[in-house]
Design an enzyme around this catalytic site. Structure first.
Site, mmCIF file in Angstrom:
data_model
loop_
_atom_site.group_PDB
_atom_site.id
_atom_site.type_symbol
_atom_site.label_atom_id
_atom_site.label_comp_id
_atom_site.label_asym_id
_atom_site.label_seq_id
_atom_site.Cartn_x
_atom_site.Cartn_y
_atom_site.Cartn_z
ATOM 1 N N ARG A 106 0.817 -1.394 -0.058
ATOM 2 C CA ARG A 106 -0.151 -0.260 -0.237
ATOM 3 C C ARG A 106 1.085 1.221 0.247
ATOM 4 O O ARG A 106 1.401 1.225 0.845
ATOM 5 C CB ARG A 106 -0.472 -0.375 1.071
ATOM 6 C CG ARG A 106 -0.884 0.927 1.273
ATOM 7 C CD ARG A 106 -2.280 1.190 2.433
ATOM 8 N NE ARG A 106 -3.973 0.581 2.373
ATOM 9 C CZ ARG A 106 -4.810 0.702 1.820
ATOM 10 N NH1 ARG A 106 -5.231 1.426 3.494
ATOM 11 N NH2 ARG A 106 -6.056 -0.376 1.704
ATOM 12 N N HIS A 133 -7.655 0.843 -6.099
ATOM 13 C CA HIS A 133 -7.328 -0.391 -4.597
ATOM 14 C C HIS A 133 -8.415 -1.865 -5.965
ATOM 15 O O HIS A 133 -9.640 -1.677 -4.598
ATOM 16 C CB HIS A 133 -8.483 0.842 -4.144
ATOM 17 C CG HIS A 133 -8.557 0.047 -3.199
ATOM 18 N ND1 HIS A 133 -7.725 -0.839 -2.160
ATOM 19 C CD2 HIS A 133 -8.921 0.358 -1.848
ATOM 20 C CE1 HIS A 133 -8.202 -1.374 -1.114
ATOM 21 N NE2 HIS A 133 -8.484 -0.577 -1.355
ATOM 22 N N GLN A 136 -10.102 -4.024 -2.887
ATOM 23 C CA GLN A 136 -11.170 -3.470 -2.145
ATOM 24 C C GLN A 136 -12.659 -3.795 -3.548
ATOM 25 O O GLN A 136 -13.835 -4.822 -3.550
ATOM 26 C CB GLN A 136 -11.537 -1.714 -2.319
ATOM 27 C CG GLN A 136 -12.410 -1.782 -2.245
ATOM 28 C CD GLN A 136 -13.295 -2.198 -0.444
ATOM 29 O OE1 GLN A 136 -12.490 -1.764 0.383
ATOM 30 N NE2 GLN A 136 -14.135 -2.681 0.237
ATOM 31 N N ASP A 221 -17.477 7.272 -1.836
ATOM 32 C CA ASP A 221 -16.003 7.261 -0.738
ATOM 33 C C ASP A 221 -15.142 8.568 -0.271
ATOM 34 O O ASP A 221 -16.247 9.527 -0.296
ATOM 35 C CB ASP A 221 -14.822 6.641 -1.706
ATOM 36 C CG ASP A 221 -12.808 6.592 -1.262
ATOM 37 O OD1 ASP A 221 -13.548 7.011 0.438
ATOM 38 O OD2 ASP A 221 -12.189 6.668 -1.929
ATOM 39 N N CYS A 261 -16.418 1.718 0.387
ATOM 40 C CA CYS A 261 -15.108 0.913 0.803
ATOM 41 C C CYS A 261 -14.507 0.879 2.624
ATOM 42 O O CYS A 261 -13.966 0.224 2.790
ATOM 43 C CB CYS A 261 -13.829 1.275 0.221
ATOM 44 S SG CYS A 261 -13.419 3.094 0.509
ATOM 45 N N ARG A 289 -13.892 -8.738 1.919
ATOM 46 C CA ARG A 289 -12.504 -8.394 2.471
ATOM 47 C C ARG A 289 -11.407 -9.330 2.633
ATOM 48 O O ARG A 289 -10.431 -9.755 1.822
ATOM 49 C CB ARG A 289 -11.953 -7.180 3.133
ATOM 50 C CG ARG A 289 -12.003 -5.948 2.753
ATOM 51 C CD ARG A 289 -12.152 -5.349 0.432
ATOM 52 N NE ARG A 289 -9.902 -5.611 0.784
ATOM 53 C CZ ARG A 289 -9.347 -4.418 1.410
ATOM 54 N NH1 ARG A 289 -10.221 -3.172 1.657
ATOM 55 N NH2 ARG A 289 -8.515 -4.255 0.357
HETATM 56 N N1 NVA Z 1 -9.633 6.479 -1.403
HETATM 57 C C1 NVA Z 1 -9.543 6.756 -0.006
HETATM 58 C C2 NVA Z 1 -9.679 4.758 -0.172
HETATM 59 C C3 NVA Z 1 -9.468 4.327 1.160
HETATM 60 C C4 NVA Z 1 -9.556 3.215 1.540
HETATM 61 C C5 NVA Z 1 -7.680 6.911 0.288
HETATM 62 O O1 NVA Z 1 -6.890 6.393 -0.846
HETATM 63 O O2 NVA Z 1 -7.440 7.231 1.116
HETATM 64 N N1 CP Z 2 -11.176 0.007 2.049
HETATM 65 C C1 CP Z 2 -9.913 0.268 3.009
HETATM 66 O O1 CP Z 2 -8.940 -0.724 1.901
HETATM 67 O O2 CP Z 2 -9.655 0.225 4.263
HETATM 68 P P1 CP Z 2 -8.325 0.183 5.282
HETATM 69 O O3 CP Z 2 -7.969 1.373 4.795
HETATM 70 O O4 CP Z 2 -8.602 0.393 6.526
HETATM 71 O O5 CP Z 2 -7.202 -0.732 4.765
#
Ligand code: NVA
Ligand code: CP
Length: 304
Positions: A106, A133, A136, A221, A261, A289
């Protein structure tokens, strides 16, 4: 260095058939786990997990998933590994992939996971970048299939920023063959090249009311993603008309599902009434997930 190892950096790395098989396997793995069937195909295997951004769901689901399949997960943060002290990605990839059986990352720049994958001997999984992502979406499609059957031909409406999640919903529209409306404020459209590639499966409709009409799924989101914290106030103003609330859900099909998500910001992108309401399937999405990623790990490490 280039290897033939398969990676999962976006949904486009698998064929539509492989994705369908993966979703079916995920549902089967969930059933087996709930029944208490012992199943340890990843005994002695290790997943290295590199997190440059925060996470709850992704970390817990991958770590628990490896445990359930008989393997082990290793959490690596930049704060206490050489990754945070400037060791080149190419070197880290060659070292970590000589010991771990798969690597989950990540991070911010999508190019970082691509570069890591290029130098890795083992599968690399994108667990969120600024652009995509995909993990997800495996859980989200699985949730739809569990509740409604095939998502082929469904109408999904994305309400909010044209961000990493939106891009993965766009790839999903192509791979799983459904229609995607994207309701975003002007200036927050998704990547134009990706949109152009979708040949009619996804379209931007700036008016959220119009975009949600007859939708089978409404999904949103956060307005400011990780790394955009400085823009929070400006985004709250720009997205003020883009909250998914009961009035907006009323435009969609009466059986429409609400997806997110998570983490969610109640009173911003979604009202408490919708998030906690009967159309919301966000907790099932989060749970899935775990099982969707177990199927992903099996596909990459031992085939399905
Ligand atoms: N768009 C959000 C998704 C988090 C799971 C981010 O990138 O922070
Ligand atoms: N939806 C998701 O990826 O959550 P986290 O940021 O908690 O991993």
């Amino acid at each position: 260095m280039q290897t033939n190892t398969r990676h999962f950096l976006t949904l486009m790395d698998f064929t539509p058939q492989e994705l369908d098989t993966l979703i079916r396997k995920a549902i089967e793995l969930k059933r087996m786990w709930k029944q208490g069937d012992p199943y340890f195909p990843l005994k002695n295997r290790t997943l290295a997990m590199i997190f440059d951004k925060s996470s709850t769901r992704t970390r817990v689901s991958f770590e628990v998933g490896m445990t359930q399949l008989g393997g082990h997960a290793l959490f690596l943060s930049p704060n206490d590994s050489q990754l945070g002290r400037g060791e080149p990605i190419e070197d880290s990839a060659r070292v970590i992939s000589r010991m771990a059986d798969a690597v989950m990352i990540r991070t911010f720049e999508h190019a970082m996971v691509e570069r890591f994958a290029q130098y890795s001997q083992v599968p690399v999984i994108n667990a969120l970048t600024d652009d995509y992502h995909p993990c997800q979406l495996l859980a989200d499609v699985m949730t739809y299939v569990e509740l409604r059957g095939s998502i082929k031909g469904a109408q999904v409406t994305w309400v909010g920023d044209g961000n990493n999640m939106c891009h993965s919903w766009m790839n999903a529209a192509r791979q799983f063959d459904f229609q995607l409306n994207i309701a975003c404020p002007k200036g927050y459209e998704p990547n134009a090249d990706l949109l152009a590639e979708l040949s009619g499966r996804a379209k931007v409709i700036h008016d959220p009311q119009e975009a949600c009409e007859q939708s089978d799924v409404v999904v949103t989101d956060v307005w400011a993603s990780m790394g955009q914290e400085d823009e929070q106030k400006k985004r709250e103003r720009d997205f003020a008309n883009y909250q998914v609330n009961s009035a907006l859900m009323a435009k969609a099909d009466k059986d429409a599902l609400f997806m997110h998500c998570l983490p969610a910001h109640r009173g911003e992108e979604v009202s408490t009434t919708v998030l906690e309401g009967s159309q919301s399937v966000v907790w099932q999405e989060a749970e899935n997930r775990l099982h969707a990623q177990k199927a992903l790990l099996l596909l990459l490490l031992v085939e399905l």
